[in-house]
Design an enzyme around this catalytic site. Structure first.
Site, PDB file in Angstrom:
ATOM      1  N   LYS A   1       0.770  51.399  59.383  1.00 32.96           N
ATOM      2  CA  LYS A   1       1.095  50.820  58.083  1.00 32.96           C
ATOM      3  C   LYS A   1       1.702  49.450  58.323  1.00 32.96           C
ATOM      4  O   LYS A   1       2.726  49.315  59.006  1.00 32.96           O
ATOM      5  CB  LYS A   1       2.077  51.722  57.340  1.00 32.96           C
TER       6      LYS A   1
ATOM      7  N   LYS B   1      -3.334  51.480  56.720  1.00 30.42           N
ATOM      8  CA  LYS B   1      -2.907  50.978  55.414  1.00 30.42           C
ATOM      9  C   LYS B   1      -2.366  49.568  55.563  1.00 30.42           C
ATOM     10  O   LYS B   1      -1.542  49.348  56.439  1.00 30.42           O
ATOM     11  CB  LYS B   1      -1.821  51.895  54.861  1.00 30.42           C
TER      12      LYS B   1
HETATM   13  C1  PBG Z   1       6.604  53.760  50.370  1.00 31.63           C
HETATM   14  C2  PBG Z   1       5.216  53.347  50.079  1.00 31.63           C
HETATM   15  C3  PBG Z   1       4.718  52.075  49.735  1.00 31.63           C
HETATM   16  C4  PBG Z   1       3.368  52.237  49.479  1.00 31.63           C
HETATM   17  C5  PBG Z   1       3.063  53.574  49.693  1.00 31.63           C
HETATM   18  N1  PBG Z   1       4.216  54.248  50.081  1.00 31.63           N
HETATM   19  C6  PBG Z   1       5.414  50.785  49.546  1.00 31.63           C
HETATM   20  C7  PBG Z   1       6.020  50.065  50.645  1.00 31.63           C
HETATM   21  O1  PBG Z   1       5.913  50.407  51.821  1.00 31.63           O
HETATM   22  O2  PBG Z   1       6.703  49.094  50.298  1.00 31.63           O
HETATM   23  C8  PBG Z   1       2.440  51.137  49.047  1.00 31.63           C
HETATM   24  C9  PBG Z   1       1.277  51.591  48.248  1.00 31.63           C
HETATM   25  C10 PBG Z   1       0.561  50.552  47.491  1.00 31.63           C
HETATM   26  O3  PBG Z   1       0.829  49.340  47.532  1.00 31.63           O
HETATM   27  O4  PBG Z   1      -0.372  50.965  46.795  1.00 31.63           O
HETATM   28  N2  PBG Z   1       7.008  53.562  51.687  1.00 31.63           N
HETATM   29 ZN    ZN Z   2       9.300  53.602  51.881  1.00 30.21          ZN
END
Ligand code: PBG
Ligand code: ZN
Length: 316
Positions: free
Chosen positions: A187, A240
């Protein structure tokens, strides 16, 4: 080469990949205390749902052919410990109970603390840094509370080191050997999450997430992250965002045989929707975008377009 492109039949017969609604996961936002729905301004066509209308919404997704949802909770109360995340009657816990009693859907709670901490960071702070090991202990506790509510799969998204192992151990110790883990393994610290942060009310109050999420310049490092998560017990790994990271996805596909999910995130959705709504591109761009993620090697795709694609295919 043109012979097999001549008719729709031959094109379909020779298609190497494509969108499979069975493999789409729809993200769903549930807000504590909300009655009915509340549209999310940053994401045209997407809303938060109150628990009163959640069953009806999930059943309509189910009728359209959606089999799985990724659940995000917006709690009424935030604190330094993110305690609403593991509250017995927290918003996500209640949503899981309702969803599993009234629908046949696979409900996958996103497991993180950023919606629940005052800081908006994904864990417990030590000064201005997130304390890794105290945070993964809390993740374990959250996982157990989700499992107790009926979750069959959890999706840790905080990018703490050792989070998959901590969650696996906590689940096993509490009798939840059959609950699986979809790990947000690679991520990235991406600008593409900003519409989501309005949707989930999870913007960090200071700084950013670059001390735990990955640097967009790195692809080999993603392989290490995924390898670690597999060793720690992940049942499924994830890349992601999706569209800007298809190289990472393809590399992962060539290397690992375990199921891989790709998360096409909020700004991928909003940028495309705004372009479609402005008449700049035809709506078919949506299918092309999601197809590209399957073609790159995803086994399943998390996308805010899931509902729209499923409704279109089923006519429901
Ligand atoms: C929480 C999380 C996030 C997303 C999914 N789980 C936000 C982040 O990491 O700030 C992003 C999902 C999206 O943008 O559709 N950790
Ligand atoms: Zn988070």
């Amino acid at each position: 080469m043109r012979r097999h492109r001549e008719t729709a039949t031959t094109r379909d017969l020779f298609a190497e990949s494509g969108i499979d609604v069975n493999r789409l996961i729809m993200p769903v936002f549930v807000e504590e205390g909300l009655k009915g729905t509340r549209p999310i301004n940053s994401m045209p066509g997407i809303s938060r749902y109150g628990l009163d209308v959640l069953p009806e919404y999930l059943l309509s997704l189910q009728d359209a052919g959606i089999r799985a949802v990724l659940l995000f909770g917006i709690p009424l109360k935030k604190d330094a410990e993110g305690s609403s995340a593991y509250a017995e009657d927290g918003i996500v816990q209640n949503a899981i109970r309702i969803a599993s009693s009234k629908t046949g859907m696979l409900v996958i709670p996103d497991l993180c603390m950023c919606e629940y901490t005052q800081s908006g960071h994904c864990g417990i702070l030590d000064g201005s840094m997130v304390d890794n090991d105290r945070t993964v202990d809390v993740y374990g506790r959250i996982a157990v509370s989700y499992a107790k509510s009926g979750a069959k799969m959890v999706a840790p998204s905080g990018m703490m080191d050792g989070q998959v192992r901590a969650i696996r151990e906590a689940l096993d110790k509490n009798g939840f050997r059959n609950v699986s883990i979809m790990a947000y393994s690679a991520k990235y610290a991406s600008t593409l999450y900003s519409p989501f942060r309005e949707a989930a009310d999870s913007t960090p109050s200071f700084g950013d997430r670059r001390s735990y999420q990955m640097d967009p310049r790195n692809a080999r490092e993603a392989m290490t992250e995924m390898e670690l998560d597999i060793k720690e017990g992940a049942d499924m790994i994830m890349v992601k965002p999706a569209l800007f990271y298809l190289d990472v996805l393809a590399k992962a596909r060539a290397r690992f045989d375990i199921p891989i999910a790709a998360y096409s995130v909020s700004a991928e959705y909003s940028m495309i929707m705004n372009a479609v709504n402005a008449g700049l591109v035809q709506p078919e761009v949506i299918n092309e975008a999601i197809t590209s993620i399957f073609r790159a090697g995803a086994d399943s795709v998390i996308t805010y377009f899931a509902e729209r694609i499923a409704r279109q295919e089923s006519g429901n």
